[in-house]
Design a protein around this motif. Sequence first.
Motif, PDB file in Angstrom:
ATOM      1  N   ASN A   1       0.809  -1.223   0.000  1.00  0.00           N
ATOM      2  CA  ASN A   1       0.000   0.000   0.000  1.00  0.00           C
ATOM      3  C   ASN A   1       0.841   1.271   0.000  1.00  0.00           C
ATOM      4  N   ASN A   2       2.127   1.167  -0.281  1.00  0.00           N
ATOM      5  CA  ASN A   2       2.979   2.357  -0.305  1.00  0.00           C
ATOM      6  C   ASN A   2       2.495   3.390  -1.319  1.00  0.00           C
ATOM      7  N   ILE A   3       1.988   2.943  -2.450  1.00  0.00           N
ATOM      8  CA  ILE A   3       1.488   3.885  -3.463  1.00  0.00           C
ATOM      9  C   ILE A   3       0.283   4.641  -2.906  1.00  0.00           C
ATOM     10  N   TRP A   4      -0.656   3.914  -2.260  1.00  0.00           N
ATOM     11  CA  TRP A   4      -1.826   4.568  -1.670  1.00  0.00           C
ATOM     12  C   TRP A   4      -1.369   5.599  -0.641  1.00  0.00           C
ATOM     13  N   LEU A   5      -0.432   5.226   0.195  1.00  0.00           N
ATOM     14  CA  LEU A   5       0.045   6.142   1.235  1.00  0.00           C
ATOM     15  C   LEU A   5       0.694   7.385   0.621  1.00  0.00           C
ATOM     16  N   SER A   6       1.450   7.215  -0.451  1.00  0.00           N
ATOM     17  CA  SER A   6       2.097   8.379  -1.071  1.00  0.00           C
ATOM     18  C   SER A   6       1.081   9.284  -1.771  1.00  0.00           C
ATOM     19  N   LYS A   7      -0.021   8.718  -2.249  1.00  0.00           N
ATOM     20  CA  LYS A   7      -1.060   9.516  -2.907  1.00  0.00           C
ATOM     21  C   LYS A   7      -1.976  10.226  -1.916  1.00  0.00           C
ATOM     22  N   HIS A   8      -1.950   9.802  -0.658  1.00  0.00           N
ATOM     23  CA  HIS A   8      -2.846  10.359   0.358  1.00  0.00           C
ATOM     24  C   HIS A   8      -2.060  10.817   1.587  1.00  0.00           C
ATOM     25  N   PRO A   9      -1.259  11.874   1.429  1.00  0.00           N
ATOM     26  CA  PRO A   9      -0.425  12.327   2.553  1.00  0.00           C
ATOM     27  C   PRO A   9      -1.241  12.789   3.764  1.00  0.00           C
ATOM     28  N   TRP A  10      -2.507  13.149   3.557  1.00  0.00           N
ATOM     29  CA  TRP A  10      -3.370  13.551   4.666  1.00  0.00           C
ATOM     30  C   TRP A  10      -3.507  12.437   5.700  1.00  0.00           C
ATOM     31  N   PHE A  11      -3.343  11.176   5.275  1.00  0.00           N
ATOM     32  CA  PHE A  11      -3.479  10.060   6.209  1.00  0.00           C
ATOM     33  C   PHE A  11      -2.435  10.168   7.324  1.00  0.00           C
ATOM     34  N   GLY A  12      -1.191  10.381   6.944  1.00  0.00           N
ATOM     35  CA  GLY A  12      -0.123  10.511   7.938  1.00  0.00           C
ATOM     36  C   GLY A  12      -0.188  11.806   8.725  1.00  0.00           C
ATOM     37  N   LEU A  13      -0.677  12.846   8.093  1.00  0.00           N
ATOM     38  CA  LEU A  13      -0.727  14.160   8.737  1.00  0.00           C
ATOM     39  C   LEU A  13      -1.941  14.364   9.633  1.00  0.00           C
ATOM     40  N   GLN A  14      -3.080  13.765   9.273  1.00  0.00           N
ATOM     41  CA  GLN A  14      -4.318  14.012  10.016  1.00  0.00           C
ATOM     42  C   GLN A  14      -4.840  12.796  10.773  1.00  0.00           C
ATOM     43  N   VAL A  15      -4.888  11.643  10.114  1.00  0.00           N
ATOM     44  CA  VAL A  15      -5.509  10.473  10.733  1.00  0.00           C
ATOM     45  C   VAL A  15      -4.586   9.828  11.769  1.00  0.00           C
ATOM     46  N   LEU A  16      -3.321   9.613  11.417  1.00  0.00           N
ATOM     47  CA  LEU A  16      -2.431   8.920  12.348  1.00  0.00           C
ATOM     48  C   LEU A  16      -2.226   9.643  13.675  1.00  0.00           C
ATOM     49  N   PRO A  17      -2.099  10.965  13.696  1.00  0.00           N
ATOM     50  CA  PRO A  17      -2.002  11.625  15.001  1.00  0.00           C
ATOM     51  C   PRO A  17      -3.251  11.405  15.867  1.00  0.00           C
ATOM     52  N   GLN A  18      -4.440  11.436  15.249  1.00  0.00           N
ATOM     53  CA  GLN A  18      -5.682  11.154  15.983  1.00  0.00           C
ATOM     54  C   GLN A  18      -5.660   9.732  16.536  1.00  0.00           C
ATOM     55  N   LEU A  19      -5.225   8.800  15.693  1.00  0.00           N
ATOM     56  CA  LEU A  19      -5.174   7.389  16.081  1.00  0.00           C
ATOM     57  C   LEU A  19      -4.266   7.193  17.296  1.00  0.00           C
ATOM     58  N   LYS A  20      -3.081   7.752  17.245  1.00  0.00           N
ATOM     59  CA  LYS A  20      -2.132   7.603  18.360  1.00  0.00           C
ATOM     60  C   LYS A  20      -2.695   8.182  19.648  1.00  0.00           C
ATOM     61  N   VAL A  21      -3.348   9.317  19.557  1.00  0.00           N
ATOM     62  CA  VAL A  21      -3.946   9.928  20.747  1.00  0.00           C
ATOM     63  C   VAL A  21      -5.015   9.031  21.350  1.00  0.00           C
ATOM     64  N   GLN A  22      -5.892   8.509  20.510  1.00  0.00           N
ATOM     65  CA  GLN A  22      -6.980   7.673  21.014  1.00  0.00           C
ATOM     66  C   GLN A  22      -6.460   6.358  21.597  1.00  0.00           C
ATOM     67  N   VAL A  23      -5.496   5.749  20.939  1.00  0.00           N
ATOM     68  CA  VAL A  23      -4.918   4.493  21.459  1.00  0.00           C
ATOM     69  C   VAL A  23      -4.250   4.751  22.797  1.00  0.00           C
ATOM     70  N   SER A  24      -3.486   5.820  22.883  1.00  0.00           N
ATOM     71  CA  SER A  24      -2.816   6.154  24.144  1.00  0.00           C
ATOM     72  C   SER A  24      -3.812   6.389  25.274  1.00  0.00           C
ATOM     73  N   LYS A  25      -4.903   7.101  24.981  1.00  0.00           N
ATOM     74  CA  LYS A  25      -5.942   7.353  26.000  1.00  0.00           C
ATOM     75  C   LYS A  25      -6.528   6.042  26.512  1.00  0.00           C
ATOM     76  N   VAL A  26      -6.876   5.152  25.589  1.00  0.00           N
ATOM     77  CA  VAL A  26      -7.514   3.893  25.963  1.00  0.00           C
ATOM     78  C   VAL A  26      -6.559   3.017  26.773  1.00  0.00           C
ATOM     79  N   LEU A  27      -5.315   2.923  26.334  1.00  0.00           N
ATOM     80  CA  LEU A  27      -4.375   2.043  27.035  1.00  0.00           C
ATOM     81  C   LEU A  27      -3.967   2.581  28.394  1.00  0.00           C
ATOM     82  N   SER A  28      -4.071   3.878  28.589  1.00  0.00           N
ATOM     83  CA  SER A  28      -3.672   4.458  29.874  1.00  0.00           C
ATOM     84  C   SER A  28      -4.780   4.357  30.933  1.00  0.00           C
ATOM     85  N   GLN A  29      -5.947   3.913  30.555  1.00  0.00           N
ATOM     86  CA  GLN A  29      -7.059   3.805  31.515  1.00  0.00           C
ATOM     87  C   GLN A  29      -7.000   2.498  32.290  1.00  0.00           C
TER      88      GLN A  29
END
Length: 190
Positions: free
Chosen positions: A162-190
């Motif tokens: 999926n490297n081609i998909w990732l390179s065509k959609h830079p918003w994924f790394g810039l917008q979605v992944l930071p949200q994902l990390k925050v939510q995972v961290s919140k859940v695991l810290s509870q």
Amino acid sequence: MEPLLQQIRQCNACAIKLKHECKPIIQASENSKVLIAGQAPGRIAHETGIAFNDASGQRLRDWLGVSESEFYDSNNFAILPMSFCYPGSGKSGDLAPLKECSLKWREQLMQSLTQVQLTIIIGRYAKQYHLGNNRQSLTEVVSMGFDSELRRFVLPHPSPRNNIWLSKHPWFGLQVLPQLKVQVSKVLSQ
């Protein structure tokens, strides 16, 4: 839940369709906080008996912002692919997940996962199962990021294919992944 997991690990419902041995791969506990709803184990996972034990898993752990030990702790993560056995490979990658697993086991498992606070849906086949008749493309659903009402993310498969998909959609790394990390961290810290 342990008796159910043992039954699943001994399942051979898809044996007639596979060109190799059935080797169901699953990770879950009654305390799992995050559900990873994936596609199917890959060849390396099949060989080692460990889910996401390959480049896809390394990328997924990076996306989640977790260590290998956190990831493989079943009290943190339930890993329930749509097919528990490696389906084999085709011309352009692994074959589609076999439906026998989800038909036979998924509802029982989902009902047993009462502590899940976040669901991460990976790839087209898991999207189809978990989102039903949603007609949006995987890219459209991924671009929505965190669904706070349903407490879930939809992600592309973390495969190097999926490297081609990732390179065509830079918003994924810039917008979605930071949200994902925050939510995972919140859940695991509870």
